[in-house]
Design a protein around this motif. Structure first.
Motif, short mmCIF file in Angstrom:
data_model
loop_
_atom_site.label_atom_id
_atom_site.label_comp_id
_atom_site.label_asym_id
_atom_site.label_seq_id
_atom_site.Cartn_x
_atom_site.Cartn_y
_atom_site.Cartn_z
N GLY A 104 0.61 -1.11 0.18
CA GLY A 104 0.11 0.01 -0.03
C GLY A 104 0.75 1.13 0.17
N TYR A 143 -0.88 2.01 4.82
CA TYR A 143 -2.38 1.41 4.89
C TYR A 143 -2.59 1.12 3.19
N GLU A 166 -6.14 0.81 0.48
CA GLU A 166 -7.23 1.03 0.53
C GLU A 166 -8.15 0.79 -0.81
N SER A 169 -14.74 3.73 -3.02
CA SER A 169 -15.07 5.08 -2.63
C SER A 169 -16.47 5.12 -1.85
N VAL A 202 -16.54 6.06 4.40
CA VAL A 202 -15.39 5.21 4.90
C VAL A 202 -15.56 4.21 6.01
N LEU A 219 -12.69 2.18 8.35
CA LEU A 219 -11.30 2.09 8.75
C LEU A 219 -11.22 0.44 9.13
N THR A 224 -2.10 -5.63 7.54
CA THR A 224 -3.33 -5.25 6.50
C THR A 224 -3.56 -6.54 5.61
N LEU A 284 -11.33 -6.52 1.45
CA LEU A 284 -11.25 -5.23 0.68
C LEU A 284 -11.83 -5.22 -0.48
N ALA A 336 -15.21 -3.00 -1.68
CA ALA A 336 -14.92 -1.80 -2.46
C ALA A 336 -15.94 -1.17 -3.51
N ARG A 352 -15.65 3.18 0.79
CA ARG A 352 -14.16 3.15 0.76
C ARG A 352 -13.67 2.52 1.95
N ALA A 353 -12.70 1.34 1.66
CA ALA A 353 -12.31 0.65 2.95
C ALA A 353 -10.79 0.91 2.88
N VAL A 354 -10.59 1.25 4.30
CA VAL A 354 -9.03 1.71 4.41
C VAL A 354 -8.70 0.81 5.58
#
Length: 307
Positions: free
Chosen positions: A42, A54, A56, A59, A62, A64, A73, A80, A84, A88-90
């Protein structure tokens, strides 16, 4: 002290010294990669003087994602892509773990990790987000939700540790930290032990392929990993106790039906303690729920966040 006891005592000290010296050399051989040299999946973000890694995807609103003890991660790599299309997955590597920086003089308490998550949100321009924590990351997520309630929309706890599981024995932690290089030589740096440990966290041990095993081990070879782990053990004494009944965010609790590390009864207890909580049990999953059952995990998350 008799001569025999004195000789025994001196021999024991010599054996401990030899083992200690060998374990330090073993640690240097194990942690043989510098953070700035390793390829990262990332990006990096400067957070309070510490570079945090991170990954991600997507969109929109969000979410986290915070990993568990000694993980990264990598734990969310299968989850993820499923999240997605909806948000927005971070996923964040906590300070000292994964591919984030490992400052030798850093504060590694859970409340410090929670502040770092808040600061990460500031750096990334995220005013408010839902927060998911897996295992130890769940305890961090609860700290974020109670310390900074205005920044947390909803809370998701996946096979979450809580105050009692994390523990607060500072004397024992300091003692163990002293001998951590020796303990790590026999456990964390032993591939057979790591394999048995990870298999016990899975419902189906056969899913632990060599590739998955390497994904979990790789970040532990970056210099400073064991130091961060030891500091986390001791810095836990700084953490205020969390009262789950003080969590005001709507909360989803996800648990694997076959979790042998933290039984589903722990999740039921949290469900009773948190005012606005509901629990989903995922079949054929152990402690590493996002690893084994990413589709069922994603379905529960998406349904909860759309409500």
């Amino acid at each position: 002290m008799s001569k025999r006891r004195r000789l025994f005592f001196l021999a024991a000290l010599g054996a401990i010294g030899t083992a200690w010296s060998y374990s330090k050399r073993a640690l240097q051989r194990w942690e043989n990669v510098e953070l700035d040299e390793v390829e990262k999946p990332g990006r990096m973000a400067p957070v309070g003087g510490v570079d945090m890694h991170y990954v991600e995807a997507g969109s929109g609103p969000v979410l986290l994602l915070l990993h568990g003890l000694g993980a990264s991660t990598f734990s969310f790599r299968r989850l993820l892509p499923l999240l997605a299309p909806h948000m927005r997955a971070v996923a964040i590597d906590l300070k000292g773990f994964g591919f984030s920086e490992r400052p030798p003089d850093g504060d590694y308490s859970l409340s410090a990790h929670a502040r770092a998550v808040r600061d990460f949100m500031d750096v990334m321009g995220i005013e408010k987000a839902s927060v998911l924590g897996h295992s130890l990351g769940g305890a961090v997520a609860m700290h974020v939700a109670t310390a900074f309630p205005e920044r947390v929309e909803r809370l998701i706890l996946v096979s979450s540790a809580s105050q009692s599981e994390v523990g607060r024995g500072v004397f024992g932690a300091r003692f163990l930290r002293l001998f951590l290089p020796l303990v790590a030589m026999l456990t964390l740096q032993n591939r057979r032990f790591r394999s048995l440990s990870l298999r016990s966290a899975l419902y189906d041990p056969a899913s632990l392929t060599d590739e998955v095993m390497e994904g979990y081990i790789r970040p532990t070879r970056i210099r400073g990993h064991l130091h961060a782990l030891g500091e986390l053990m001791v810095d836990r004494a700084k953490d205020p106790r969390i009262d789950p009944s003080a969590i005001r965010q709507p909360t989803l609790i996800i648990w694997g039906s076959g979790d042998r590390w933290l039984p589903p009864s722990n999740g039921r207890r949290l469900e009773r303690q948190i005012p606005d909580a509901r629990m989903v049990v995922v079949d054929r999953a152990g402690h590493l729920v996002p690893e084994e059952q990413p589709e069922a995990t994603a379905e529960a998350i998406i349904d909860f966040l759309k409500r």
